[in-house]
Design a protein around this motif. Structure first.
Motif, PDB file in Angstrom:
ATOM      1  N   GLY A  63       0.820  -1.206   0.000  1.00  0.00           N
ATOM      2  CA  GLY A  63       0.000   0.000   0.000  1.00  0.00           C
ATOM      3  C   GLY A  63       0.851   1.252   0.000  1.00  0.00           C
ATOM      4  O   GLY A  63       0.594   2.200  -0.760  1.00  0.00           O
ATOM      5  N   ALA A  64       1.876   1.264   0.850  1.00  0.00           N
ATOM      6  CA  ALA A  64       2.778   2.415   0.915  1.00  0.00           C
ATOM      7  C   ALA A  64       3.540   2.581  -0.395  1.00  0.00           C
ATOM      8  O   ALA A  64       3.742   3.708  -0.875  1.00  0.00           O
ATOM      9  CB  ALA A  64       3.752   2.242   2.073  1.00  0.00           C
ATOM     10  N   ALA A  65       3.952   1.451  -0.978  1.00  0.00           N
ATOM     11  CA  ALA A  65       4.680   1.498  -2.255  1.00  0.00           C
ATOM     12  C   ALA A  65       3.795   2.027  -3.376  1.00  0.00           C
ATOM     13  O   ALA A  65       4.269   2.719  -4.284  1.00  0.00           O
ATOM     14  CB  ALA A  65       5.215   0.112  -2.607  1.00  0.00           C
ATOM     15  N   THR A  66       2.500   1.724  -3.335  1.00  0.00           N
ATOM     16  CA  THR A  66       1.566   2.226  -4.353  1.00  0.00           C
ATOM     17  C   THR A  66       1.466   3.742  -4.288  1.00  0.00           C
ATOM     18  O   THR A  66       1.537   4.438  -5.312  1.00  0.00           O
ATOM     19  CB  THR A  66       0.170   1.607  -4.164  1.00  0.00           C
ATOM     20  N   ILE A  71       3.283   9.187  -6.417  1.00  0.00           N
ATOM     21  CA  ILE A  71       3.975  10.458  -6.163  1.00  0.00           C
ATOM     22  C   ILE A  71       5.136  10.641  -7.142  1.00  0.00           C
ATOM     23  O   ILE A  71       5.351  11.738  -7.684  1.00  0.00           O
ATOM     24  CB  ILE A  71       4.489  10.523  -4.715  1.00  0.00           C
ATOM     25  N   VAL A  72       5.899   9.569  -7.392  1.00  0.00           N
ATOM     26  CA  VAL A  72       7.017   9.645  -8.333  1.00  0.00           C
ATOM     27  C   VAL A  72       6.510   9.975  -9.733  1.00  0.00           C
ATOM     28  O   VAL A  72       7.088  10.804 -10.446  1.00  0.00           O
ATOM     29  CB  VAL A  72       7.820   8.325  -8.343  1.00  0.00           C
ATOM     30  N   PHE A  73       5.411   9.350 -10.144  1.00  0.00           N
ATOM     31  CA  PHE A  73       4.824   9.643 -11.450  1.00  0.00           C
ATOM     32  C   PHE A  73       4.413  11.113 -11.546  1.00  0.00           C
ATOM     33  O   PHE A  73       4.693  11.785 -12.545  1.00  0.00           O
ATOM     34  CB  PHE A  73       3.603   8.755 -11.699  1.00  0.00           C
ATOM     35  N   VAL A  74       3.712  11.601 -10.526  1.00  0.00           N
ATOM     36  CA  VAL A  74       3.207  12.978 -10.556  1.00  0.00           C
ATOM     37  C   VAL A  74       4.350  13.978 -10.668  1.00  0.00           C
ATOM     38  O   VAL A  74       4.360  14.849 -11.561  1.00  0.00           O
ATOM     39  CB  VAL A  74       2.365  13.278  -9.298  1.00  0.00           C
ATOM     40  N   PRO A 237      -5.503   7.511   0.022  1.00  0.00           N
ATOM     41  CA  PRO A 237      -4.209   6.859  -0.214  1.00  0.00           C
ATOM     42  C   PRO A 237      -3.611   6.290   1.067  1.00  0.00           C
ATOM     43  O   PRO A 237      -3.827   6.814   2.161  1.00  0.00           O
ATOM     44  CB  PRO A 237      -3.346   8.000  -0.763  1.00  0.00           C
ATOM     45  N   HIS A 238      -2.848   5.222   0.918  1.00  0.00           N
ATOM     46  CA  HIS A 238      -2.113   4.655   2.045  1.00  0.00           C
ATOM     47  C   HIS A 238      -0.975   5.593   2.443  1.00  0.00           C
ATOM     48  O   HIS A 238      -0.416   6.311   1.615  1.00  0.00           O
ATOM     49  CB  HIS A 238      -1.536   3.284   1.677  1.00  0.00           C
ATOM     50  N   SER A 239      -0.596   5.569   3.677  1.00  0.00           N
ATOM     51  CA  SER A 239       0.543   6.350   4.141  1.00  0.00           C
ATOM     52  C   SER A 239       1.837   5.779   3.561  1.00  0.00           C
ATOM     53  O   SER A 239       1.973   4.559   3.392  1.00  0.00           O
ATOM     54  CB  SER A 239       0.615   6.322   5.672  1.00  0.00           C
ATOM     55  N   LEU A 348      -4.512   9.194  -6.411  1.00  0.00           N
ATOM     56  CA  LEU A 348      -4.327   9.161  -4.961  1.00  0.00           C
ATOM     57  C   LEU A 348      -5.669   9.009  -4.252  1.00  0.00           C
ATOM     58  O   LEU A 348      -5.751   8.442  -3.162  1.00  0.00           O
ATOM     59  CB  LEU A 348      -3.624  10.438  -4.486  1.00  0.00           C
ATOM     60  N   LEU A 349      -6.726   9.521  -4.885  1.00  0.00           N
ATOM     61  CA  LEU A 349      -8.072   9.408  -4.317  1.00  0.00           C
ATOM     62  C   LEU A 349      -8.910   8.347  -5.025  1.00  0.00           C
ATOM     63  O   LEU A 349      -9.862   7.827  -4.447  1.00  0.00           O
ATOM     64  CB  LEU A 349      -8.792  10.758  -4.387  1.00  0.00           C
TER      65      LEU A 349
END
Length: 450
Positions: A63-66, A71-74, A237-239, A348-349
């Motif tokens: 979940g955290a990796a997702t 974030i990296v993509f954005v 989103p997961h933390s 993310l949502l």
């Protein structure tokens, strides 16, 4: 009065877009660019499933990796849009995730924290060479015939990836050779329907043909059980706490990790160079010699992303071949990358929405885009035996190794060897001879790593 104010606001927005992205200068329009960005996003959305899955095999929290992957993509896509003004997606590649999650953590017992540390040092080396201008020098040193054939090599890679995602091509478990899959499986039916819809729409010059093919294939997959409707289309989103800032930079500095550092660096170097030139060529952004103006800009973007991504747990960010889907849809500027960044941000949502799109539905886009790039081989002087043979070897090695980074590296190495044994050693720049040393070591590490 309100209508006049509305018109004025619209004109200002168009003026801002033109100033930022020079859309009209590249003979495009905001509508085309936005549709192209959505198309690129959909073509790459499967990575939101694949990357966390590969990393979780090595012990990362999925979940955290997702969340970190999104974030990296954005950030990567926005940086590419605003700094380089190019229609390329920037995000984590499958190769780097395999090295961290499977090769190092799962097979070698090296903690993923050290694995992303190795990826960090590779990205830092990337960035240093880019700032010093060495990557541009090396790229310009690559023979023109090799650069002209890059489109065909990467097109082949993309098309085969599409066929594999559709289940139309499989890998023989014993021989590891490619073989035909089942054409009657649900995945294959979904992919074939999307493929023929895409071909029909493209032939009729319908705007966003590939995007419509992906969406239609996704809907067809619902009654066939290929598209899994989520229980909810909305989800927080997961933390990232479980993966972000757990990188072991110092632990990665160990001589035993050097082959993996080089595997990271060399494969990403050549795959990024190939993607930039091949996809840029399809967008009409390279000259007759296969060179791109201001190529250092996209190189700075991907090397920065490759260095910063591991800090939040995601290795080996790079310019992605899936960008070709947006370029095929008409994307020519950074507005395409910006639109894709917005789509990734929304995930993310609405992560369940992105995860709902099956690989079989995106397969038609990869097949159509990949096959459309085969035409690049026509630019190669195949009548020149030594140049033509090197280019063809590169294309074949890409298919055999299932890696266009390896294919490009092999094409360069073959070029030097073929020129030497043919008595044409004066045709080879001195820098190319020096490059054979790391190229040979790259192949040694590839064999060693795998």
């Amino acid at each position: 009065m309100a209508e006049t104010s509305h018109s004025k606001t619209g004109a200002e927005n168009k003026g801002l877009l033109e100033k930022l992205f020079r859309v009209r200068e590249r003979q495009s329009s905001p509508q085309i660019e936005i549709i192209a960005g959505i198309t690129s996003f959909l073509a790459a959305a499967y990575l939101l499933v694949v990357i966390p899955s590969l990393l979780s095999a090595g012990g990362m929290d999925r979940g955290a990796a997702t969340t970190a992957t999104i974030i990296v993509f954005v950030l990567g896509c926005l940086f590419m849009a605003l700094y380089a003004n190019l229609p390329f997606l920037v995000g984590p590649g499958i190769g780097g995730s395999v090295i961290v999650g499977t090769t190092l953590a799962l097979n070698e017992g090296v903690p993923w924290q050290i694995g992303v540390g190795v990826a960090f040092w590779s990205g830092l080396l990337f960035l240093a060479l880019t700032i010093l201008g060495m990557r541009e020098v090396i790229t310009r040193m690559v023979p023109a015939q090799i650069k002209l054939a890059l489109g065909a090599a990467i097109g082949l890679f993309i098309a085969v990836l599409g066929f594999r995602n559709a289940g139309l091509v499989a890998v023989n478990a014993k021989s590891q050779a490619l073989m035909l899959g089942s054409f009657t499986s649900p995945d294959a039916i979904v992919a074939l329907c999307g493929l023929f819809i895409g071909i029909g729409l493209h032939a009729r010059k319908v705007p966003g043909a590939i995007l419509w093919a992906i969406l239609t294939a996704t809907l067809i997959g619902v009654p066939l059980g290929v598209t899994k409707l989520p229980e909810s289309f909305f989800g927080l989103p997961h933390s990232m706490d479980a993966v972000a800032f757990h990188i072991d930079i110092l632990g990665a500095i160990d001589i035993v990790h050097f082959p993996y550092l080089f595997a990271f660096f060399a494969s990403e170097f050549f795959s990024t160079m190939g993607t930039t030139l091949a996809v840029g060529g399809k967008a009409g952004l390279v000259d007759e010699h296969g060179n791109m103006e201001n190529i250092n800009r996209p190189f700075i973007v991907d090397s920065t992303a490759a260095m910063l991504g591991p800090i939040i747990g995601i290795p080996a960010a790079t310019a992605l071949v899936e960008s070709a889907a947006g370029v095929e849809g008409g994307g020519r500027t950074g507005l395409t990358a910006a639109a894709a960044a917005i789509m990734f941000f929304l995930m993310l949502l609405f992560t369940p929405v992105a995860l709902m799109i099956p690989k079989a539905a995106t397969a038609p886009a990869l097949i159509l885009v990949g096959t459309s790039m085969f035409g690049a081989i026509r630019k190669v002087d195949l009548d020149n035996f030594t140049d033509g043979l090197s280019a063809l070897f590169m294309v074949l090695l890409t298919l055999i190794s299932n890696s266009f980074g390896t294919g490009i590296a092999g094409g360069l190495l073959f070029y030097v060897i073929i020129k030497l044994v043919s008595g044409q050693h004066r045709d080879v720049p001195v820098g190319m001879y020096l490059m054979t040393i790391p190229l040979a070591y790259y192949f040694y590490t590839v064999v060693g790593v795998h």
